[in-house]
Design a protein around this motif. Structure first.
Motif, PDB file in Angstrom:
ATOM      1  N   VAL A 293      27.800  41.544  66.730  1.00 25.07           N
ATOM      2  CA  VAL A 293      28.540  40.509  67.604  1.00 25.07           C
ATOM      3  C   VAL A 293      28.896  41.114  68.982  1.00 25.07           C
ATOM      4  N   GLY A 294      28.935  42.498  69.174  1.00 24.52           N
ATOM      5  CA  GLY A 294      29.522  43.049  70.036  1.00 24.52           C
ATOM      6  C   GLY A 294      29.062  44.458  70.140  1.00 24.52           C
ATOM      7  N   GLU A 295      28.975  44.897  71.260  1.00 24.48           N
ATOM      8  CA  GLU A 295      28.741  46.363  71.385  1.00 24.48           C
ATOM      9  C   GLU A 295      29.601  47.221  72.552  1.00 24.48           C
TER      10      GLU A 295
ATOM     11  N   VAL B 289      30.279  46.100  66.843  1.00 25.28           N
ATOM     12  CA  VAL B 289      31.208  45.190  65.992  1.00 25.28           C
ATOM     13  C   VAL B 289      30.306  44.270  65.273  1.00 25.28           C
TER      14      VAL B 289
ATOM     15  N   LEU C 213      41.151  33.402  76.333  1.00 26.86           N
ATOM     16  CA  LEU C 213      40.709  33.726  74.962  1.00 26.86           C
ATOM     17  C   LEU C 213      41.947  33.037  74.029  1.00 26.86           C
TER      18      LEU C 213
ATOM     19  N   MET D 292      28.805  39.191  79.514  1.00 23.22           N
ATOM     20  CA  MET D 292      30.142  39.302  79.610  1.00 23.22           C
ATOM     21  C   MET D 292      30.454  37.686  79.047  1.00 23.22           C
ATOM     22  N   LYS D 293      30.475  37.582  77.643  1.00 21.82           N
ATOM     23  CA  LYS D 293      30.756  36.280  77.043  1.00 21.82           C
ATOM     24  C   LYS D 293      31.833  36.508  75.969  1.00 21.82           C
ATOM     25  N   LYS D 294      32.745  35.415  75.944  1.00 24.73           N
ATOM     26  CA  LYS D 294      33.778  35.697  74.751  1.00 24.73           C
ATOM     27  C   LYS D 294      33.076  35.274  73.552  1.00 24.73           C
ATOM     28  N   VAL D 295      33.513  35.958  72.306  1.00 25.47           N
ATOM     29  CA  VAL D 295      32.976  35.538  71.049  1.00 25.47           C
ATOM     30  C   VAL D 295      34.109  34.845  70.335  1.00 25.47           C
ATOM     31  N   ASN D 296      33.860  33.581  69.609  1.00 23.46           N
ATOM     32  CA  ASN D 296      34.502  32.989  68.626  1.00 23.46           C
ATOM     33  C   ASN D 296      34.192  33.303  67.196  1.00 23.46           C
ATOM     34  N   VAL D 297      35.001  34.323  66.465  1.00 23.04           N
ATOM     35  CA  VAL D 297      34.527  34.850  65.186  1.00 23.04           C
ATOM     36  C   VAL D 297      34.246  33.878  64.391  1.00 23.04           C
TER      37      VAL D 297
ATOM     38  N   ASN E 257      41.512  34.546  67.289  1.00 20.94           N
ATOM     39  CA  ASN E 257      40.604  35.063  66.577  1.00 20.94           C
ATOM     40  C   ASN E 257      39.200  34.732  67.609  1.00 20.94           C
ATOM     41  N   GLU E 258      39.405  35.175  68.895  1.00 19.09           N
ATOM     42  CA  GLU E 258      38.220  35.264  69.805  1.00 19.09           C
ATOM     43  C   GLU E 258      38.599  36.629  70.433  1.00 19.09           C
ATOM     44  N   PHE E 259      37.294  37.262  70.733  1.00 15.00           N
ATOM     45  CA  PHE E 259      37.529  38.605  71.553  1.00 15.00           C
ATOM     46  C   PHE E 259      36.600  38.685  72.592  1.00 15.00           C
ATOM     47  N   PHE E 260      36.778  39.552  73.416  1.00 17.54           N
ATOM     48  CA  PHE E 260      36.157  39.767  74.611  1.00 17.54           C
ATOM     49  C   PHE E 260      35.696  41.198  75.055  1.00 17.54           C
ATOM     50  N   ILE E 261      34.684  41.631  75.301  1.00 15.19           N
ATOM     51  CA  ILE E 261      34.418  43.152  75.717  1.00 15.19           C
ATOM     52  C   ILE E 261      34.290  43.195  77.169  1.00 15.19           C
TER      53      ILE E 261
END
Lengths: 119, 119
Positions: free
Chosen positions: A22-24, A30, B69, A1-6, B72-76
């Motif tokens: 970068v994500g599933e 993703v 967030l 559970m980590k946010k992703v900065n594109v 341009n950030e995402f979180f699953i």
């Protein structure tokens, strides 16, 4: 559970036509990719594929038409439909597709890359 | 097979917490929503849910932490995890989730809205 900065993820690689995961979620992945030049004609038998443009301009040729995608536009290529992405200048793209998707579909080519690279 | 311009879609509605479906692929839906204020605590038993921020800043509270967030950030959010989105100012968000996902999960609330609205 980590946010992703594109944008930060895009700083971590520079090669073209080599998507990073970068994500599933829900069996989907993703991916981020940098595209430049022409890809090959291919299709994915069982997978719909979404292209979301983060930066730049992407053309996608189909057998019966060509579309042009700009930043913050997306397109879903339905399964089975032949397509050929073309990036005249470098494009940053986010892809959504099933984890089973093979890069060049049924085609084998020097650009084919079915490694699963996580970033 | 039509491209989608995300900004143009956002111009077509103004209500909050009422996601519009703008794409479907592989049993998943792409939705756009405007969020403002606090949503309710809920979880989705069988669905992972992705929040990608198009505009603004979104807080998501979990039982053990809060994340923030930016654009341009995402979180699953994994299935089964309780969460509560909070938008102090209006946020524009793109959601990816299975077509089966119910808005407020197992909860019933005045904000619950399980209509399937395509835009």
């Amino acid at each position: 559970m980590k946010k992703v900065n594109v944008a930060e993820k895009f700083e971590q690689f520079s090669d073209h036509w080599n998507p990073r995961i970068v994500g599933e979620l829900n069996g989907q992945q993703v991916k981020l990719a940098k595209l430049k030049g022409e890809f090959i004609w291919h299709s994915h038998k069982d997978e719909d594929e979404m292209f979301y443009i983060i930066k730049g301009k992407l053309k996608i040729e189909f057998r019966d038409k060509t579309i042009e995608l700009n930043e913050n536009e997306f397109f879903i290529v339905p399964r089975g439909i032949e397509h050929k992405p073309i990036a005249e200048e470098e494009v940053h793209v986010m892809l959504f597709e099933p984890a089973t998707t093979r890069h060049t579909g049924e085609e084998k080519h020097r650009l084919t890359n079915n490694k699963q690279e996580f970033l």
